[in-house]
Motif scaffolding. Structure first.
Motif, short mmCIF file in Angstrom:
data_model
loop_
_atom_site.label_atom_id
_atom_site.label_comp_id
_atom_site.label_asym_id
_atom_site.label_seq_id
_atom_site.Cartn_x
_atom_site.Cartn_y
_atom_site.Cartn_z
N LEU A 13 0.89 -1.28 0.09
CA LEU A 13 -0.01 -0.03 -0.18
C LEU A 13 0.91 1.18 -0.23
N GLY A 14 1.77 1.35 0.96
CA GLY A 14 2.85 2.38 0.86
C GLY A 14 3.48 2.77 -0.41
N ALA A 15 3.65 1.58 -1.33
CA ALA A 15 4.57 1.72 -2.58
C ALA A 15 3.27 2.56 -3.59
N ILE A 16 2.06 2.46 -3.08
CA ILE A 16 1.02 3.04 -3.98
C ILE A 16 0.88 4.30 -3.50
N VAL A 17 0.94 4.48 -2.37
CA VAL A 17 0.33 5.74 -1.63
C VAL A 17 1.63 7.15 -1.63
N LEU A 20 1.65 9.68 -4.25
CA LEU A 20 0.67 10.63 -4.35
C LEU A 20 0.95 11.77 -3.15
N LEU A 21 1.81 11.42 -2.15
CA LEU A 21 2.02 12.33 -1.43
C LEU A 21 2.69 13.61 -1.86
N PRO A 22 2.92 14.89 -1.21
CA PRO A 22 3.57 15.66 -1.80
C PRO A 22 4.88 15.53 -1.71
N ARG A 23 5.63 16.13 -2.77
CA ARG A 23 7.26 15.51 -3.02
C ARG A 23 8.17 15.78 -1.72
N ARG A 24 7.88 17.04 -1.15
CA ARG A 24 8.55 17.31 0.04
C ARG A 24 8.55 16.27 1.15
N SER A 25 7.40 15.86 1.38
CA SER A 25 7.08 14.74 2.64
C SER A 25 7.27 13.25 2.24
N ARG A 26 7.78 13.06 1.19
CA ARG A 26 7.87 11.66 0.77
C ARG A 26 8.87 10.77 1.82
N SER A 27 9.96 11.50 2.04
CA SER A 27 10.99 10.97 2.77
C SER A 27 10.50 10.47 4.16
N TYR A 85 18.55 6.46 6.70
CA TYR A 85 19.67 6.48 6.01
C TYR A 85 19.47 7.39 4.64
N GLY A 86 18.43 7.13 4.02
CA GLY A 86 18.26 7.48 2.64
C GLY A 86 17.19 8.75 2.63
N PHE A 87 16.96 9.34 3.93
CA PHE A 87 16.17 10.57 4.15
C PHE A 87 16.33 11.75 3.02
N HIS A 88 17.61 11.93 2.70
CA HIS A 88 17.74 12.94 1.65
C HIS A 88 17.69 12.64 0.50
N LEU A 89 16.89 11.60 0.09
CA LEU A 89 16.65 10.99 -1.29
C LEU A 89 15.65 11.87 -1.96
N LYS A 90 15.81 12.25 -3.17
CA LYS A 90 14.77 13.09 -3.98
C LYS A 90 14.30 12.04 -5.17
N VAL A 96 10.02 4.09 -3.82
CA VAL A 96 8.67 3.04 -4.06
C VAL A 96 9.51 1.70 -4.36
N ALA A 97 10.52 1.35 -4.88
CA ALA A 97 11.29 0.22 -5.29
C ALA A 97 11.48 -0.50 -3.80
#
Lengths: 585, 74
Positions: A13-17, A20-27, A85-90, A96-97
């Protein structure tokens, strides 16, 4: 409700949701899903089952017991730590993967039947290759392609085994296999994912090509899912004892030759998984506990080691020993945290590897397998030699190359620190780990004899390193491994199936065209072409020069028009005479 | 080289003493040998390095473009 919800669902479900979240809050959003799944997992009770009808078949999506729970805990923890660890990822694709990968791994762990297992098994392969391709270099693209081909092949063999097993026994439930061809096919599929030599080359080929954060998930899931599957399906299958021990040594030998730090660590995954496979082969309660404990500890410390190596790669853009050195002053914290992982994998007292690896060795000791015990200790020597001494020495000390590392995101430090904390906590307070193992534990790692022996082993390994440090520097070479068998002959296959075929088509096409041309020539003027052919044959026989070959002109040797008229007239005369004769009769 | 071995020897002494007190329950062929794991570590380490390097130099290690050279036309 949460009592029987498969944790895998949360991740999927997370991979689907997540996109859809705003780009900045995805991490930050990413971290919610492991937390949710963890809450669900804590509330799962051993013995819970969830079956879902699918067509005329019952899929067991959830089968909870202590073995699956132990693996479930560490998978969710690692998915969470990887997220920090990957919090900085954009890169939403990678996130998702990673969610899908963690989710499908949990799916396999809790699968009660082989069809469910197979479906999640394949999702794992596909989602994990995205973490390699996300690096977006030609090298990673090709390595990822090889990775996915090998895994799809392994998956196909697994499916063949599952279907065969179903035909033979009429049951799709995933329990201990009885033996027979079907179970050997399944064993092949499992072993490929566990990176059992000679089926291991995908690991050392592809993991070092993954992204900085992706390789952390890679190092955690696929092989350990396979260890779980082996422990569930093949516990006590004796050939695995030797297979695992050889694995443990094999990884160590190849690690000596490696120049890329993440490839060196990848070979040590093979080595460490060897301990688990050997333990599965021994198959006693002690051994299965050991395999589970070692998998748990291994996921954490190997994740930490890959985090350290990834931080170096992130900061310097380099990962080869021959191109690094003298980073200690610039990155002291990374060095310190990496060393916690290194001490853990080497099995230093007070670190997690000490309390888990020794369970495996102890299980072998209990069964009086003297040679196995010695060889596993030898693998421990090699482990400390590379991950604990060689890699840090040549990366952080060694020759100065005046590198200017870029700053490292705070999330990376946080992820490493948390993981290091866990490695240390397990080492100091092993009951934390022992309490979640499948069987009750009476083993006590901290005995005077054991601590003394371990310290002897490790300290004198250090002396060995000191003696031969001059020989150990990285060499910029590529090491041949069993991937040679599908990489080098790829040229041959290309020649055989592409080049030679296209050449054959070429020849056939030219011959056909020639035949068509001469047919056209003959039918345009049969007599003329006959004359020309006879002429050129006569010239050839006489040994004369061929008259210059002009393009064939059908009108060149055409009979004069009068001949044609004469022939028509003659025909008419003959026809008339013949008709007259007929009329008279 | 000599200095390293000397230091190793000095450190070996307390370990051998410790082994005499705590080790040697006689379970395994090596249980009675004080300092066995120290020697095992040292010899094992040297053996791993030498054997692997030998294998590498004589068989397994090739130039870094070994595979790429063959992928030229792709």
């Amino acid at each position: 409700m949460t009592g029987s919800l498969p944790p895998a669902i949360i991740f999927i479900l997370g991979a689907i949701v997540l996109p859809l979240l705003p780009r900045r809050s995805r991490s930050a959003g990413y971290l919610v899903f492991p937390l949710l799944a963890f809450i669900i997992l804590v509330n799962l009770n051993a013995g819970t089952n969830l079956t879902v009808p699918f067509l005329n078949y019952e899929m067991v999506l959830l089968r909870v017991d202590r073995l699956s729970l132990a693996f479930g805990y560490v998978f969710i923890i690692m998915a969470f730590l990887g997220g920090i660890y990957g919090f900085h990822l954009k890169d939403t694709g990678q996130q998702v993967a990673a969610l899908l990968y963690a989710g499908s791994s949990l799916g396999v762990i809790f699968a009660g039947d082989l069809l469910t297992l197979f479906i999640f098994w394949e999702i794992m392969a596909v989602s994990s290759v995205c973490l390699i391709w996300s690096r977006r270099t030609p090298k990673s693209t090709r390595a990822g392609m090889r990775y996915i081909i090998v895994h799809l092949f392994g998956g196909s063999v697994l499916l063949a085994g599952i279907l065969w097993h179903q035909a033979e026994t009429g049951s799709m439930l995933f329990n201990l296999f009885e033996g027979g061809t079907a179970s050997y096919l399944i064993l092949f599929g499992f072993s490929l994912n566990a990176a059992v030599p000679p089926l291991h080359a995908w690991l050392s080929d592809a993991y070092p090509e993954g992204t900085v954060t992706g390789s952390i998930y890679l190092s955690a899931f696929t092989t350990k899912v396979a260890v779980y599957a082996l422990a569930r399906g093949f516990a006590g299958f004796e050939p695995l004892i030797w297979v695992g021990t050889i694995m443990a040594i094999y990884g160590v030998v190849f690690a000596v030759l490696e120049n890329d730090i993440r490839r060196l660590l990848a070979y040590h995954i093979i080595s460490q998984v060897g301990y688990m496979v050997a333990a599965v082969g021994i198959g006693t309660e002690m051994a299965i506990n050991g395999a589970t404990a070692h998998a748990f500890a291994h996921i954490l410390y190997k994740g930490l080691l890959f985090m350290g190596a990834g931080a170096v790669l992130h900061a310097t853009g380099r990962s080869k020993l021959t191109e690094m050195g003298g980073l200690a002053r610039a990155m002291p914290l990374v060095l310190g945290l990496y060393m916690v992982g290194a001490f853990s994998i080497s099995g230093f007292p007070l670190f997690s590897g000490f309390v888990s690896k020794s369970m495996v060795v102890y299980a072998a000791e209990l069964n009086r397998m003297d040679v196995i015990v010695l060889l596993l200790n030898l693998a421990a020597v090699g482990t400390f030699l590379h991950t604990g001494l060689k890699l840090p020495y040549f990366t952080w000390f060694g020759p100065q190359r005046s590198l200017k590392p870029a700053p490292i995101p705070r999330g990376m430090y946080a992820g490493m620190a948390l993981t290091a904390g866990l490695c240390f906590a397990i080492g100091v307070y092993p009951a934390m780990l022992y309490n979640i193992l499948p069987f009750p534990v009476t083993y006590q790692p901290y005995t005077a004899t054991h601590v003394i022996e371990t310290m002897q082993l490790l300290i004198f390994t250090g002396f060995g390193f000191w003696l031969l440090v001059g020989k150990l520097g990285g060499e910029s070479t590529v090491t041949l491994d069993t991937d040679w068998f599908y990489r080098r002959p790829s040229r041959l296959a290309y020649n055989l199936f592409v080049l030679s075929l296209s050449r054959l088509f070429d020849v056939v096409e030219r011959i056909t065209m020639r035949i068509v041309r001469s047919l056209a020539m003959v039918s345009a003027n049969p007599a003329g072409s006959l004359i020309q052919t006879t002429r050129s044959v006569r010239c050839a026989l006489a040994g004369e020069e061929q008259p210059e070959s002009k393009p064939f002109n059908p009108n060149r040797y055409r009979f004069p028009f009068g001949v044609m008229v004469l022939m028509v007239l003659l025909f008419l005369v003959v026809f008339t005479v013949w008709s007259l004769i007929n009329l008279r009769q | 080289m000599k200095r390293i071995l000397l230091i190793a020897l000095i450190i070996l002494v307390p370990f051998v003493l410790l082994d005499l007190f705590f080790g040697g329950h006689g379970e395994f062929p090596w249980s009675g040998i004080p300092g066995f794991f120290a020697l095992f570590g040292l010899i094992g380490c040297v053996a791993i390095i030498l054997i692997s390097k030998w294998l590498g130099h004589h068989w397994l290690q090739h130039k870094e473009d070994y595979y790429e050279r063959n992928d030229g036309d792709r």
